[in-house]
Design a protein around this motif. Structure first.
Motif, PDB file in Angstrom:
ATOM      1  N   PHE A  11      41.200 -19.690  47.376  1.00 50.32           N
ATOM      2  CA  PHE A  11      41.996 -18.524  47.004  1.00 50.32           C
ATOM      3  C   PHE A  11      42.785 -18.035  48.202  1.00 50.32           C
ATOM      4  CE2 PHE A  11      38.139 -18.257  44.347  1.00 50.32           C
ATOM      5  CZ  PHE A  11      38.712 -18.233  43.083  1.00 50.32           C
ATOM      6  N   GLN A  12      43.877 -17.345  47.883  1.00 46.44           N
ATOM      7  CA  GLN A  12      44.575 -16.556  48.904  1.00 46.44           C
ATOM      8  C   GLN A  12      44.181 -15.106  48.616  1.00 46.44           C
ATOM      9  OE1 GLN A  12      48.006 -17.329  50.692  1.00 46.44           O
ATOM     10  NE2 GLN A  12      48.015 -15.208  51.429  1.00 46.44           N
ATOM     11  N   LEU A  13      43.747 -14.404  49.645  1.00 48.61           N
ATOM     12  CA  LEU A  13      43.370 -12.997  49.465  1.00 48.61           C
ATOM     13  C   LEU A  13      44.301 -12.123  50.293  1.00 48.61           C
ATOM     14  CD1 LEU A  13      40.464 -14.702  49.484  1.00 48.61           C
ATOM     15  CD2 LEU A  13      39.552 -12.429  49.434  1.00 48.61           C
ATOM     16  N   ASN A  14      45.014 -11.233  49.622  1.00 48.09           N
ATOM     17  CA  ASN A  14      45.819 -10.261  50.372  1.00 48.09           C
ATOM     18  C   ASN A  14      45.053  -8.965  50.554  1.00 48.09           C
ATOM     19  OD1 ASN A  14      47.945 -12.045  50.698  1.00 48.09           O
ATOM     20  ND2 ASN A  14      48.706 -11.572  48.642  1.00 48.09           N
ATOM     21  N   ASN A  15      43.966  -8.840  49.823  1.00 45.71           N
ATOM     22  CA  ASN A  15      43.013  -7.737  49.981  1.00 45.71           C
ATOM     23  C   ASN A  15      41.672  -8.262  49.456  1.00 45.71           C
ATOM     24  OD1 ASN A  15      42.667  -7.194  47.104  1.00 45.71           O
ATOM     25  ND2 ASN A  15      44.770  -6.453  47.171  1.00 45.71           N
ATOM     26  N   PRO A  16      40.583  -7.496  49.587  1.00 42.95           N
ATOM     27  CA  PRO A  16      39.280  -8.084  49.218  1.00 42.95           C
ATOM     28  C   PRO A  16      39.077  -8.302  47.728  1.00 42.95           C
ATOM     29  CG  PRO A  16      39.017  -5.994  50.424  1.00 42.95           C
ATOM     30  CD  PRO A  16      40.466  -6.158  50.184  1.00 42.95           C
ATOM     31  N   ILE A  17      39.863  -7.612  46.876  1.00 39.95           N
ATOM     32  CA  ILE A  17      39.487  -7.643  45.455  1.00 39.95           C
ATOM     33  C   ILE A  17      40.376  -8.483  44.550  1.00 39.95           C
ATOM     34  CG2 ILE A  17      38.120  -5.517  45.377  1.00 39.95           C
ATOM     35  CD1 ILE A  17      40.503  -3.992  44.576  1.00 39.95           C
ATOM     36  N   VAL A  18      41.556  -8.866  45.027  1.00 41.48           N
ATOM     37  CA  VAL A  18      42.417  -9.679  44.157  1.00 41.48           C
ATOM     38  C   VAL A  18      42.472 -11.105  44.711  1.00 41.48           C
ATOM     39  CG1 VAL A  18      44.703  -9.928  43.125  1.00 41.48           C
ATOM     40  CG2 VAL A  18      43.805  -7.641  43.617  1.00 41.48           C
ATOM     41  N   LEU A  19      42.022 -12.040  43.898  1.00 42.30           N
ATOM     42  CA  LEU A  19      42.006 -13.443  44.330  1.00 42.30           C
ATOM     43  C   LEU A  19      43.159 -14.197  43.678  1.00 42.30           C
ATOM     44  CD1 LEU A  19      38.203 -14.323  43.894  1.00 42.30           C
ATOM     45  CD2 LEU A  19      39.315 -13.168  45.788  1.00 42.30           C
ATOM     46  N   GLN A  20      44.024 -14.781  44.496  1.00 46.62           N
ATOM     47  CA  GLN A  20      45.099 -15.616  43.935  1.00 46.62           C
ATOM     48  C   GLN A  20      44.680 -17.075  44.094  1.00 46.62           C
ATOM     49  OE1 GLN A  20      48.459 -14.371  46.244  1.00 46.62           O
ATOM     50  NE2 GLN A  20      48.630 -12.438  45.131  1.00 46.62           N
ATOM     51  N   THR A  21      44.603 -17.765  42.965  1.00 50.85           N
ATOM     52  CA  THR A  21      44.085 -19.133  43.007  1.00 50.85           C
ATOM     53  C   THR A  21      45.060 -20.090  43.689  1.00 50.85           C
ATOM     54  OG1 THR A  21      42.903 -18.698  40.961  1.00 50.85           O
ATOM     55  CG2 THR A  21      43.184 -21.007  41.563  1.00 50.85           C
ATOM     56  N   LEU A  22      44.558 -20.815  44.696  1.00 54.30           N
ATOM     57  CA  LEU A  22      45.350 -21.871  45.328  1.00 54.30           C
ATOM     58  C   LEU A  22      44.976 -23.226  44.732  1.00 54.30           C
ATOM     59  CD1 LEU A  22      44.965 -20.834  49.098  1.00 54.30           C
ATOM     60  CD2 LEU A  22      46.994 -20.522  47.674  1.00 54.30           C
ATOM     61  N   GLY A  23      43.723 -23.353  44.336  1.00 51.01           N
ATOM     62  CA  GLY A  23      43.261 -24.610  43.750  1.00 51.01           C
ATOM     63  C   GLY A  23      41.830 -24.478  43.265  1.00 51.01           C
ATOM     64  N   GLY A  24      41.432 -25.424  42.435  1.00 54.59           N
ATOM     65  CA  GLY A  24      40.062 -25.382  41.914  1.00 54.59           C
ATOM     66  C   GLY A  24      39.657 -26.767  41.470  1.00 54.59           C
ATOM     67  N   THR A  25      38.442 -26.899  40.977  1.00 54.21           N
ATOM     68  CA  THR A  25      37.993 -28.221  40.563  1.00 54.21           C
ATOM     69  C   THR A  25      38.601 -28.581  39.205  1.00 54.21           C
ATOM     70  OG1 THR A  25      36.110 -29.632  40.081  1.00 54.21           O
ATOM     71  CG2 THR A  25      35.848 -27.297  39.575  1.00 54.21           C
ATOM     72  N   ILE A  26      38.943 -29.866  39.067  1.00 58.48           N
ATOM     73  CA  ILE A  26      39.516 -30.288  37.788  1.00 58.48           C
ATOM     74  C   ILE A  26      38.414 -30.815  36.869  1.00 58.48           C
ATOM     75  CG2 ILE A  26      41.805 -30.787  38.719  1.00 58.48           C
ATOM     76  CD1 ILE A  26      40.997 -33.792  38.603  1.00 58.48           C
ATOM     77  N   ASP A  27      37.177 -30.912  37.382  1.00 56.72           N
ATOM     78  CA  ASP A  27      36.069 -31.341  36.509  1.00 56.72           C
ATOM     79  C   ASP A  27      34.806 -30.577  36.893  1.00 56.72           C
ATOM     80  OD1 ASP A  27      35.358 -32.993  38.854  1.00 56.72           O
ATOM     81  OD2 ASP A  27      36.875 -34.383  38.119  1.00 56.72           O
ATOM     82  N   ASP A  28      33.862 -31.212  37.584  1.00 52.99           N
ATOM     83  CA  ASP A  28      32.596 -30.531  37.912  1.00 52.99           C
ATOM     84  C   ASP A  28      32.746 -29.633  39.133  1.00 52.99           C
ATOM     85  OD1 ASP A  28      31.610 -32.133  35.959  1.00 52.99           O
ATOM     86  OD2 ASP A  28      30.445 -33.454  37.277  1.00 52.99           O
ATOM     87  N   ALA A  29      31.897 -28.602  39.206  1.00 55.76           N
ATOM     88  CA  ALA A  29      31.806 -27.812  40.436  1.00 55.76           C
ATOM     89  C   ALA A  29      30.937 -28.584  41.424  1.00 55.76           C
ATOM     90  CB  ALA A  29      31.183 -26.463  40.141  1.00 55.76           C
ATOM     91  N   ILE A  30      31.112 -28.300  42.704  1.00 53.76           N
ATOM     92  CA  ILE A  30      30.369 -29.060  43.728  1.00 53.76           C
ATOM     93  C   ILE A  30      28.860 -28.859  43.582  1.00 53.76           C
ATOM     94  CG2 ILE A  30      30.715 -27.236  45.478  1.00 53.76           C
ATOM     95  CD1 ILE A  30      30.735 -29.500  47.582  1.00 53.76           C
ATOM     96  N   GLY A  31      28.420 -27.639  43.276  1.00 53.69           N
ATOM     97  CA  GLY A  31      26.988 -27.371  43.130  1.00 53.69           C
ATOM     98  C   GLY A  31      26.404 -28.133  41.945  1.00 53.69           C
ATOM     99  N   GLU A  32      27.229 -28.233  40.892  1.00 55.02           N
ATOM    100  CA  GLU A  32      26.825 -28.991  39.717  1.00 55.02           C
ATOM    101  C   GLU A  32      26.601 -30.452  40.109  1.00 55.02           C
ATOM    102  OE1 GLU A  32      30.011 -28.125  37.015  1.00 55.02           O
ATOM    103  OE2 GLU A  32      29.048 -29.286  35.417  1.00 55.02           O
ATOM    104  N   ALA A  33      27.502 -30.998  40.946  1.00 58.60           N
ATOM    105  CA  ALA A  33      27.368 -32.389  41.397  1.00 58.60           C
ATOM    106  C   ALA A  33      26.090 -32.552  42.219  1.00 58.60           C
ATOM    107  CB  ALA A  33      28.590 -32.792  42.214  1.00 58.60           C
ATOM    108  N   PHE A  34      25.802 -31.596  43.109  1.00 60.92           N
ATOM    109  CA  PHE A  34      24.553 -31.653  43.884  1.00 60.92           C
ATOM    110  C   PHE A  34      23.359 -31.657  42.923  1.00 60.92           C
ATOM    111  CE2 PHE A  34      26.786 -30.662  47.840  1.00 60.92           C
ATOM    112  CZ  PHE A  34      25.957 -31.220  48.801  1.00 60.92           C
TER     113      PHE A  34
END
Ligand code: KG4
Ligand code: ZN
Length: 352
Positions: free
Chosen positions: A144-167
């Motif tokens: 995310f890009q954060l211009n303040n602590p509460i609004v998250l602007q998505t830069l990228g994310g997983t296209i399938d599983d989350a990393i913790g899910e893979a673990f």
């Protein structure tokens, strides 16, 4: 006067008392790991039932440990997004009941923004904005890009599983328990991370800040149970440790590659990280090294603030300071970060 923060987005029932100065007066986390272990993953129905049983004792304990009375609470804050719907609703119902009976403000906060706010609890004013945020958890792998602590602007994310899910899935393939992350980390200590060359999907694609972990998981599966075979092959202890170490290294490399790209693309030299997988020591040291390479500051909270907890609900003070108070109509938003699937084109009725 402090606030009470409640966290029930997944499988931890947590409550914390936090002062306006972001001092954590108490933080209680009741883990449900033992309930989900035999299923090797979180079972939503079991999770919500366990939250119902535990939420009041956990809140009581947080209040007692902080050495305050209920009547001293200034506000109640609840993680309302994203998460499992049944789990979220338990926390929200408790929060609403407390807000209504004590006649204090109710605040809804974002679980991912809260993970990133854990840095603020540790590093205080060192956390400035704009910043890059990395969340690596059981449900998310996002930048995310954060211009303040509460609004998250998505830069990228997983296209399938989350990393913790893979673990967790790889741990299950290796016959380890749940949650898998810490067990893979432990087993990997005895393994060689270079014994298997697993893929790092999307890592070399400099056009996007997205992640992919499903191909990596399948590659590990094929090592354990080759395609076409109906049973897993025999693995020596050393082979299991080598598989764990090689998988872990591939997952860590994939994350580090995208954090590096995010720093280059945005020019931002401050990165805050959070989420259960950032408790992983190999990932932590790889991120620290990356920070040195880029002369960027990478702020990594202590392990107990990386996994789910309510202390990071300190973010609710940011909402209070912006006068963002909810009413009793407040609802949960379970899938707020999920990419909308493209709607299939509707056929024109006249062509039927
Ligand atoms: O943030 P979290 O506690 O809950 C969610 O919001 O999802 O993250 C839980 C995830 C699980 O998949 C768990 O296996 C993983 O974090 N995890 C780890 C470690 N500790 C927890 N993964 C790798 N290494 C660890 N040490
Ligand atoms: Zn989390």
């Amino acid at each position: 006067m402090p606030l009470l923060a409640i966290e029930t987005t997944c499988d931890e029932t947590a409550a914390a008392i936090i002062s306006p100065e972001r001092q954590v007066l108490s933080s209680v986390v009741a883990s449900q790991d033992e309930l989900h272990a035999r299923w090797r993953g979180v079972v939503p129905e079991i999770a919500s039932r366990a939250h119902v049983e535990r939420i009041i004792p956990v809140i009581d304990q947080a209040i007692r440990k902080a050495g305050i009375q209920q009547s001293q609470l200034r506000a109640v804050a609840v993680a309302i997004r994203p998460g499992l719907i049944g789990s979220l609703l338990v926390g929200l119902s408790a929060g609403k009941a407390i807000a209504a009976t004590l006649r204090i403000p109710l605040i809804g906060y974002d679980h991912l923004a809260a993970h990133l706010y854990a840095s603020r609890l540790t590093f205080g004013k060192e956390v400035t904005y704009p910043a890059i945020g990395l969340v690596a958890s059981g449900g998310h792998t996002s930048l995310f890009q954060l211009n303040n602590p509460i609004v998250l602007q998505t830069l990228g994310g997983t296209i399938d599983d989350a990393i913790g899910e893979a673990f967790d899935k790889v741990a299950s393939l290796l016959g380890l328990g749940y949650p898998g992350g810490p067990q893979i980390e432990q087993l990997a200590l005895r393994g060689n991370p270079r014994s298997y060359r697993f893929p790092r999907p999307l890592s070399n694609d400099s056009s996007r800040l997205d992640f992919s972990f499903s191909g990596l998981k399948t590659a590990v599966r094929y090592q354990i149970q080759p395609p076409g075979k109906t049973t897993p092959r025999y693995l020596s202890d050393q082979e299991r440790a080598d598989l764990a170490a090689s998988f872990q290294q591939a997952a860590v490399d994939s994350v580090v590659a995208k954090v590096s790209l995010a720093i280059q693309k945005t020019g931002c030299r401050l990165v805050v990280v959070g989420g259960g997988v950032t408790a992983n020591k190999i990932l932590r040291s790889a991120l620290e090294k990356l920070g040195e390479q880029h002369r960027a500051k990478i702020l990594i909270p202590p392990i107990h603030l990386c996994t789910d907890n309510a202390a990071m609900g300190a973010i609710a003070w940011e909402h209070i300071e912006r006068n963002e108070i909810a009413d009793l109509e407040l609802d949960v938003l379970p899938n707020v970060y999920r990419k909308k699937k493209q709607q299939p084109k509707r056929r024109d009725a006249s062509h039927r």
